[in-house]
Design an enzyme around this catalytic site. Structure first.
Site, short mmCIF file in Angstrom:
data_model
loop_
_atom_site.label_atom_id
_atom_site.label_comp_id
_atom_site.label_asym_id
_atom_site.label_seq_id
_atom_site.Cartn_x
_atom_site.Cartn_y
_atom_site.Cartn_z
CG ASP A 112 -24.14 -40.60 46.04
OD1 ASP A 112 -24.41 -41.03 45.02
OD2 ASP A 112 -24.07 -41.24 47.48
CB ALA A 154 -24.24 -38.11 49.97
CG ASP A 155 -20.87 -42.53 47.52
OD1 ASP A 155 -21.05 -41.65 46.91
OD2 ASP A 155 -21.21 -43.54 47.11
CB SER A 156 -16.60 -38.92 47.91
OG SER A 156 -16.03 -40.26 47.45
#
Length: 75
Positions: free
Chosen positions: A36, A32-34
């Site tokens: 997400d 996950a990225d920030s």
């Protein structure tokens, strides 16, 4: 609580629930990225009637962190 959180995470990240463990790190294990993570936490705020402030969002690293937060703040 974990099962409900896991389902929401799977929906938000578009991954299978079976890949999500309580010890899963959002960035390292679930890719996950920030953005997400923020979207996922907003969905959880709506689902559980809670609110994460900015400092609390920064401390959320694992699925267990989310479960613990929700358990201690849910109405």
């Amino acid at each position: 609580m974990f099962e409900k959180v896991r389902k929401l995470i799977a929906e938000q990240l578009g991954i299978e629930e079976s890949k999500i463990k309580e010890t899963s790190d959002f960035i390292t294990d679930l890719q996950a990225d920030s953005l997400d993570i923020v979207q996922m936490l907003i969905a959880m705020e709506t689902e559980f009637g809670i609110e994460f402030d900015d400092s609390e969002m920064q401390n959320v690293k694992t699925v267990a962190d989310v479960v613990a937060f929700i358990s201690s703040h849910a109405k």
